[in-house]
Design a protein around this motif. Sequence first.
Motif, PDB file in Angstrom:
ATOM      1  N   ILE A   2       0.876  -1.171   0.000  1.00 38.85           N
ATOM      2  CA  ILE A   2       0.000   0.000   0.000  1.00 38.85           C
ATOM      3  C   ILE A   2       0.913   1.221   0.000  1.00 38.85           C
ATOM      4  O   ILE A   2       1.769   1.365   0.882  1.00 38.85           O
ATOM      5  N   TYR A   3       0.734   2.085  -0.993  1.00 36.27           N
ATOM      6  CA  TYR A   3       1.626   3.237  -1.158  1.00 36.27           C
ATOM      7  C   TYR A   3       0.801   4.518  -1.203  1.00 36.27           C
ATOM      8  O   TYR A   3      -0.021   4.706  -2.103  1.00 36.27           O
ATOM      9  N   ALA A   4       1.021   5.397  -0.222  1.00 32.12           N
ATOM     10  CA  ALA A   4       0.216   6.607  -0.057  1.00 32.12           C
ATOM     11  C   ALA A   4       0.988   7.868  -0.437  1.00 32.12           C
ATOM     12  O   ALA A   4       2.179   8.006  -0.117  1.00 32.12           O
ATOM     13  N   ASN A   5       0.288   8.794  -1.116  1.00 31.05           N
ATOM     14  CA  ASN A   5       0.855  10.081  -1.486  1.00 31.05           C
ATOM     15  C   ASN A   5      -0.237  11.142  -1.466  1.00 31.05           C
ATOM     16  O   ASN A   5      -1.426  10.823  -1.361  1.00 31.05           O
ATOM     17  N   VAL A   6       0.180  12.409  -1.610  1.00 31.97           N
ATOM     18  CA  VAL A   6      -0.801  13.493  -1.638  1.00 31.97           C
ATOM     19  C   VAL A   6      -1.471  13.570  -3.001  1.00 31.97           C
ATOM     20  O   VAL A   6      -2.692  13.495  -3.120  1.00 31.97           O
ATOM     21  N   THR A   7      -0.669  13.690  -4.068  1.00 29.46           N
ATOM     22  CA  THR A   7      -1.210  13.802  -5.429  1.00 29.46           C
ATOM     23  C   THR A   7      -0.599  12.728  -6.323  1.00 29.46           C
ATOM     24  O   THR A   7       0.391  12.080  -5.959  1.00 29.46           O
TER      25      THR A   7
ATOM     26  N   PRO B  90      -7.268  12.466  -8.674  1.00 33.82           N
ATOM     27  CA  PRO B  90      -7.809  13.066  -9.891  1.00 33.82           C
ATOM     28  C   PRO B  90      -9.099  12.377 -10.311  1.00 33.82           C
ATOM     29  O   PRO B  90      -9.435  11.288  -9.816  1.00 33.82           O
ATOM     30  N   GLU B  91      -9.825  12.989 -11.228  1.00 33.06           N
ATOM     31  CA  GLU B  91     -11.065  12.401 -11.721  1.00 33.06           C
ATOM     32  C   GLU B  91     -10.766  11.068 -12.410  1.00 33.06           C
ATOM     33  O   GLU B  91      -9.798  10.937 -13.158  1.00 33.06           O
ATOM     34  N   GLY B  92     -11.591  10.071 -12.122  1.00 31.96           N
ATOM     35  CA  GLY B  92     -11.402   8.755 -12.729  1.00 31.96           C
ATOM     36  C   GLY B  92     -10.406   7.872 -12.004  1.00 31.96           C
ATOM     37  O   GLY B  92     -10.113   6.758 -12.453  1.00 31.96           O
ATOM     38  N   TRP B  93      -9.885   8.325 -10.867  1.00 33.09           N
ATOM     39  CA  TRP B  93      -8.905   7.552 -10.086  1.00 33.09           C
ATOM     40  C   TRP B  93      -9.551   6.283  -9.539  1.00 33.09           C
ATOM     41  O   TRP B  93     -10.641   6.316  -8.973  1.00 33.09           O
ATOM     42  N   ASN B  94      -8.876   5.124  -9.713  1.00 34.45           N
ATOM     43  CA  ASN B  94      -9.459   3.857  -9.260  1.00 34.45           C
ATOM     44  C   ASN B  94      -8.724   3.260  -8.059  1.00 34.45           C
ATOM     45  O   ASN B  94      -8.935   2.098  -7.710  1.00 34.45           O
ATOM     46  N   GLY B  95      -7.856   4.049  -7.408  1.00 34.08           N
ATOM     47  CA  GLY B  95      -7.185   3.592  -6.205  1.00 34.08           C
ATOM     48  C   GLY B  95      -7.882   4.104  -4.970  1.00 34.08           C
ATOM     49  O   GLY B  95      -9.051   4.506  -5.002  1.00 34.08           O
ATOM     50  N   GLY B  96      -7.163   4.107  -3.853  1.00 31.44           N
ATOM     51  CA  GLY B  96      -7.730   4.603  -2.612  1.00 31.44           C
ATOM     52  C   GLY B  96      -7.723   6.125  -2.558  1.00 31.44           C
ATOM     53  O   GLY B  96      -6.907   6.776  -3.209  1.00 31.44           O
TER      54      GLY B  96
END
Length: 278
Positions: free
Chosen positions: A185-190, A221-227
């Motif tokens: 699991i990899y988290a970022n702001v943008t 962003p729009e259409g993002w399929n992650g968390g």
Amino acid sequence: MDFLETPDIQILLGVAVALVVIGASAFYIYASKKPKGCLDPENFKEFKLVKRTQLSHNVAKFTFELPTPTSVLGLPIGQHISCRGKDSQGEDVIKPYTPTTLDSDVGYFELVIKMYPQGRMSHHFREMRVGDYFAVKGPKGRFRYQPGQVRAFGMLAGGSGITPMFQVARAILENPKDKTVVHLIYANVTHEDILLKNELDGLATNYPDCFKVFFVLNEAPEGWNGGVGYVTKEMIQAHLPAASPDIQILRCGPPPMNKAMAAYLEALGYAPEMLFQF
């Protein structure tokens, strides 16, 4: 003992002796050709910057040359190096970094660096140009990895905390004898903040049975399929291996994230011996 003096026996003994000598020589040649690591754990050594690749407005990949085309850095899997530079005031600053390369990448090593506006070492990297030398020592770190030591790794990374995870994952996946499964699991702001995105996607494509990655963004962003948002306890339950004696959870990220993940993992029943923080 007269039988030892017969011609046939003497020939056989001669062949046996020759084979032993050849075998010993071959072993010596192999051992002498085995590359020795370039790192020194006590003293800084300088390596020349030969390439700088800008990956985004504040992220760059720095490629450093080793002494010969067959040299290896000599960094054990999951460990890091101490790097020395100068801040904006000209003062020495030392900070740990994990290369994204392995010892299978001979002749060079690479650092992927995110440069922060107020970062002291970030200033040094912003000023670095091809031909400059960079001081490094190591290896450093408490993590030790042996192929097959666990059935699966769960990884929780935030921002530049991806680099030790990427190093460990690469070492596992590129070893055909290592059957360890990796869940990340990899988290970022943008989206632009995701480091090594192409490389991680490549691992997921090339090793679909052994590597799973779930990206999480605060600002999706729009259409993002992650968390979306922060990493939650439910995300951990859905994307990392459940608590078990034969798994280990690795984490590396900003202090607030590490603290939150530690609380979630404890609530989910992961014992201390199943956890490691870089």
